[in-house]
Motif scaffolding. Structure first.
Motif, PDB file in Angstrom:
ATOM      1  N   ILE A   1      30.352  39.228  28.766  1.00  0.00           N
ATOM      2  CA  ILE A   1      31.347  39.619  29.771  1.00  0.00           C
ATOM      3  C   ILE A   1      31.256  38.709  30.988  1.00  0.00           C
ATOM      4  CG2 ILE A   1      32.059  41.462  31.357  1.00  0.00           C
ATOM      5  CD1 ILE A   1      31.305  43.440  29.053  1.00  0.00           C
ATOM      6  N   LEU A   2      30.047  38.373  31.420  1.00  0.00           N
ATOM      7  CA  LEU A   2      29.886  37.417  32.525  1.00  0.00           C
ATOM      8  C   LEU A   2      30.508  36.075  32.170  1.00  0.00           C
ATOM      9  CD1 LEU A   2      26.238  38.068  33.756  1.00  0.00           C
ATOM     10  CD2 LEU A   2      28.324  38.235  35.143  1.00  0.00           C
ATOM     11  N   SER A   3      30.300  35.620  30.948  1.00  0.00           N
ATOM     12  CA  SER A   3      30.864  34.359  30.489  1.00  0.00           C
ATOM     13  C   SER A   3      32.386  34.425  30.462  1.00  0.00           C
ATOM     14  CB  SER A   3      30.328  34.026  29.099  1.00  0.00           C
ATOM     15  OG  SER A   3      30.938  32.876  28.592  1.00  0.00           O
ATOM     16  N   MET A   4      32.932  35.544  29.982  1.00  0.00           N
ATOM     17  CA  MET A   4      34.372  35.730  29.934  1.00  0.00           C
ATOM     18  C   MET A   4      34.961  35.664  31.347  1.00  0.00           C
ATOM     19  SD  MET A   4      36.421  38.962  28.281  1.00  0.00           S
ATOM     20  CE  MET A   4      36.226  40.064  29.676  1.00  0.00           C
ATOM     21  N   LEU A   5      34.314  36.331  32.293  1.00  0.00           N
ATOM     22  CA  LEU A   5      34.784  36.291  33.679  1.00  0.00           C
ATOM     23  C   LEU A   5      34.651  34.886  34.260  1.00  0.00           C
ATOM     24  CD1 LEU A   5      33.259  39.612  35.087  1.00  0.00           C
ATOM     25  CD2 LEU A   5      35.667  39.164  34.608  1.00  0.00           C
ATOM     26  N   SER A   6      33.535  34.240  34.001  1.00  0.00           N
ATOM     27  CA  SER A   6      33.263  32.918  34.582  1.00  0.00           C
ATOM     28  C   SER A   6      34.203  31.844  34.082  1.00  0.00           C
ATOM     29  CB  SER A   6      31.818  32.503  34.302  1.00  0.00           C
ATOM     30  OG  SER A   6      30.927  33.399  34.936  1.00  0.00           O
ATOM     31  N   SER A   7      34.703  31.987  32.860  1.00  0.00           N
ATOM     32  CA  SER A   7      35.578  30.960  32.297  1.00  0.00           C
ATOM     33  C   SER A   7      37.051  31.184  32.626  1.00  0.00           C
ATOM     34  CB  SER A   7      35.392  30.880  30.781  1.00  0.00           C
ATOM     35  OG  SER A   7      35.802  32.084  30.177  1.00  0.00           O
ATOM     36  N   CYS A   8      37.362  32.260  33.317  1.00  0.00           N
ATOM     37  CA  CYS A   8      38.743  32.587  33.646  1.00  0.00           C
ATOM     38  C   CYS A   8      39.321  31.564  34.625  1.00  0.00           C
ATOM     39  CB  CYS A   8      38.814  33.987  34.250  1.00  0.00           C
ATOM     40  SG  CYS A   8      40.489  34.556  34.576  1.00  0.00           S
TER      41      CYS A   8
ATOM     42  N   MET B   1      27.565  44.655  38.007  1.00  0.00           N
ATOM     43  CA  MET B   1      27.746  43.249  37.673  1.00  0.00           C
ATOM     44  C   MET B   1      28.406  42.550  38.850  1.00  0.00           C
ATOM     45  SD  MET B   1      29.746  41.674  34.373  1.00  0.00           S
ATOM     46  CE  MET B   1      28.436  42.133  33.243  1.00  0.00           C
ATOM     47  N   GLU B   2      27.898  41.370  39.175  1.00  0.00           N
ATOM     48  CA  GLU B   2      28.463  40.579  40.255  1.00  0.00           C
ATOM     49  C   GLU B   2      29.017  39.284  39.683  1.00  0.00           C
ATOM     50  OE1 GLU B   2      26.897  38.577  44.384  1.00  0.00           O
ATOM     51  OE2 GLU B   2      26.122  40.543  43.811  1.00  0.00           O
ATOM     52  N   GLY B   3      30.207  38.900  40.154  1.00  0.00           N
ATOM     53  CA  GLY B   3      30.820  37.661  39.694  1.00  0.00           C
ATOM     54  C   GLY B   3      29.933  36.471  40.010  1.00  0.00           C
ATOM     55  N   ALA B   4      29.887  35.518  39.095  1.00  0.00           N
ATOM     56  CA  ALA B   4      29.009  34.344  39.243  1.00  0.00           C
ATOM     57  C   ALA B   4      29.498  33.440  40.375  1.00  0.00           C
ATOM     58  CB  ALA B   4      28.960  33.566  37.931  1.00  0.00           C
ATOM     59  N   PRO B   5      28.554  32.828  41.085  1.00  0.00           N
ATOM     60  CA  PRO B   5      28.923  31.884  42.150  1.00  0.00           C
ATOM     61  C   PRO B   5      29.790  30.744  41.609  1.00  0.00           C
ATOM     62  CG  PRO B   5      26.574  32.379  42.233  1.00  0.00           C
ATOM     63  CD  PRO B   5      27.111  32.989  40.962  1.00  0.00           C
ATOM     64  N   GLY B   6      30.774  30.339  42.407  1.00  0.00           N
ATOM     65  CA  GLY B   6      31.627  29.226  42.031  1.00  0.00           C
ATOM     66  C   GLY B   6      32.735  29.572  41.055  1.00  0.00           C
ATOM     67  N   THR B   7      32.921  30.870  40.732  1.00  0.00           N
ATOM     68  CA  THR B   7      33.984  31.294  39.821  1.00  0.00           C
ATOM     69  C   THR B   7      35.039  32.060  40.603  1.00  0.00           C
ATOM     70  OG1 THR B   7      33.051  33.469  39.264  1.00  0.00           O
ATOM     71  CG2 THR B   7      32.241  31.551  37.989  1.00  0.00           C
ATOM     72  N   LEU B   8      36.110  32.434  39.938  1.00  0.00           N
ATOM     73  CA  LEU B   8      37.162  33.231  40.580  1.00  0.00           C
ATOM     74  C   LEU B   8      36.641  34.583  41.067  1.00  0.00           C
ATOM     75  CD1 LEU B   8      40.225  32.703  38.175  1.00  0.00           C
ATOM     76  CD2 LEU B   8      39.857  31.683  40.423  1.00  0.00           C
ATOM     77  N   TYR B   9      35.550  35.051  40.489  1.00  0.00           N
ATOM     78  CA  TYR B   9      35.005  36.372  40.812  1.00  0.00           C
ATOM     79  C   TYR B   9      33.752  36.293  41.687  1.00  0.00           C
ATOM     80  CZ  TYR B   9      38.261  37.405  37.106  1.00  0.00           C
ATOM     81  OH  TYR B   9      39.397  37.481  36.343  1.00  0.00           O
ATOM     82  N   ASP B  10      33.495  35.139  42.267  1.00  0.00           N
ATOM     83  CA  ASP B  10      32.327  34.903  43.122  1.00  0.00           C
ATOM     84  C   ASP B  10      32.197  36.012  44.166  1.00  0.00           C
ATOM     85  OD1 ASP B  10      30.339  33.922  44.793  1.00  0.00           O
ATOM     86  OD2 ASP B  10      31.205  31.924  44.966  1.00  0.00           O
ATOM     87  N   GLY B  11      31.061  36.706  44.148  1.00  0.00           N
ATOM     88  CA  GLY B  11      30.773  37.735  45.140  1.00  0.00           C
ATOM     89  C   GLY B  11      31.413  39.089  44.883  1.00  0.00           C
ATOM     90  N   GLU B  12      32.331  39.189  43.924  1.00  0.00           N
ATOM     91  CA  GLU B  12      32.945  40.484  43.616  1.00  0.00           C
ATOM     92  C   GLU B  12      31.966  41.326  42.808  1.00  0.00           C
ATOM     93  OE1 GLU B  12      37.030  40.457  42.197  1.00  0.00           O
ATOM     94  OE2 GLU B  12      37.307  38.461  43.058  1.00  0.00           O
ATOM     95  N   LYS B  13      31.996  42.637  43.028  1.00  0.00           N
ATOM     96  CA  LYS B  13      31.082  43.544  42.335  1.00  0.00           C
ATOM     97  C   LYS B  13      31.875  44.531  41.486  1.00  0.00           C
ATOM     98  CE  LYS B  13      27.622  42.975  45.821  1.00  0.00           C
ATOM     99  NZ  LYS B  13      26.610  43.510  46.642  1.00  0.00           N
ATOM    100  N   PHE B  14      31.357  44.751  40.277  1.00  0.00           N
ATOM    101  CA  PHE B  14      32.015  45.616  39.310  1.00  0.00           C
ATOM    102  C   PHE B  14      30.985  46.543  38.678  1.00  0.00           C
ATOM    103  CE2 PHE B  14      33.880  41.306  39.064  1.00  0.00           C
ATOM    104  CZ  PHE B  14      35.102  41.579  39.645  1.00  0.00           C
ATOM    105  N   THR B  15      31.459  47.643  38.107  1.00  0.00           N
ATOM    106  CA  THR B  15      30.589  48.561  37.371  1.00  0.00           C
ATOM    107  C   THR B  15      31.089  48.682  35.943  1.00  0.00           C
ATOM    108  OG1 THR B  15      30.095  49.814  39.381  1.00  0.00           O
ATOM    109  CG2 THR B  15      29.616  50.883  37.279  1.00  0.00           C
TER     110      THR B  15
END
Length: 159
Positions: free
Chosen positions: A114-121, A41-55
């Protein structure tokens, strides 16, 4: 192949051909065992996790889809997202993984949640009880009894 395995094979094919943006299933993880998947999973562009990669690791029991999968972030502490609902051991506090699970949900819908949860942080921080939880919890996030109250969540540990 039983009904649970047929459902998993169908979901795996769907996730491989129609993944949410930033999500990719690791085909090697499913080659020998359909009940354990690793999903990149990669953090969505424009969020706190932009470009970060997770498993994420999904584990399915014989009762799936009538029981939820166990879903955790895997890797070392540095590769697990710093988030108010994600513990440093990878356990995720998300209601659809426990009390709000329904067989109508799928791996794809869990990934989107989970993507939504990360993106709204709004702020990268661990849950306030992270150290206590990690020190006292079971290895299985499904052994934790989570109680959800709006945006804040409390938990009763069954470990």
């Amino acid at each position: 192949m039983d009904a649970s395995q047929r459902r998993l094979a169908k979901e795996l094919a769907q996730l491989a051909t129609e993944p949410p943006v930033g999500v990719k299933v690791d085909d090697q993880s499913t080659a020998s065992n359909l009940r354990v998947w690793n999903v990149q999973m990669e953090g969505a562009p424009g969020t706190l996790y932009d470009g970060e990669k997770f498993t994420l690791q999904f584990r399915f029991d014989d009762q799936y889809p009538f029981s939820s999968p166990e879903v955790v972030f895997v890797g070392d502490e540095k590769s697990i997202p710093v988030h108010p609902h994600i513990y440093s051991n990878g356990h995720i506090c998300l209601s659809i993984l426990t009390d709000d699970w329904t067989p109508a949900l799928s791996v794809q819908s869990v990934c989107l949640s989970i993507l939504s949860m990360l993106s709204s942080c709004k702020e990268k921080k661990r849950p306030p009880d992270n150290n206590f939880y990690v020190r006292t919890c079971s290895n299985s996030s499904k052994s934790t009894r989570w109680w959800f109250h709006g945006l804040a969540a409390s938990r009763v540990l069954l470990c």
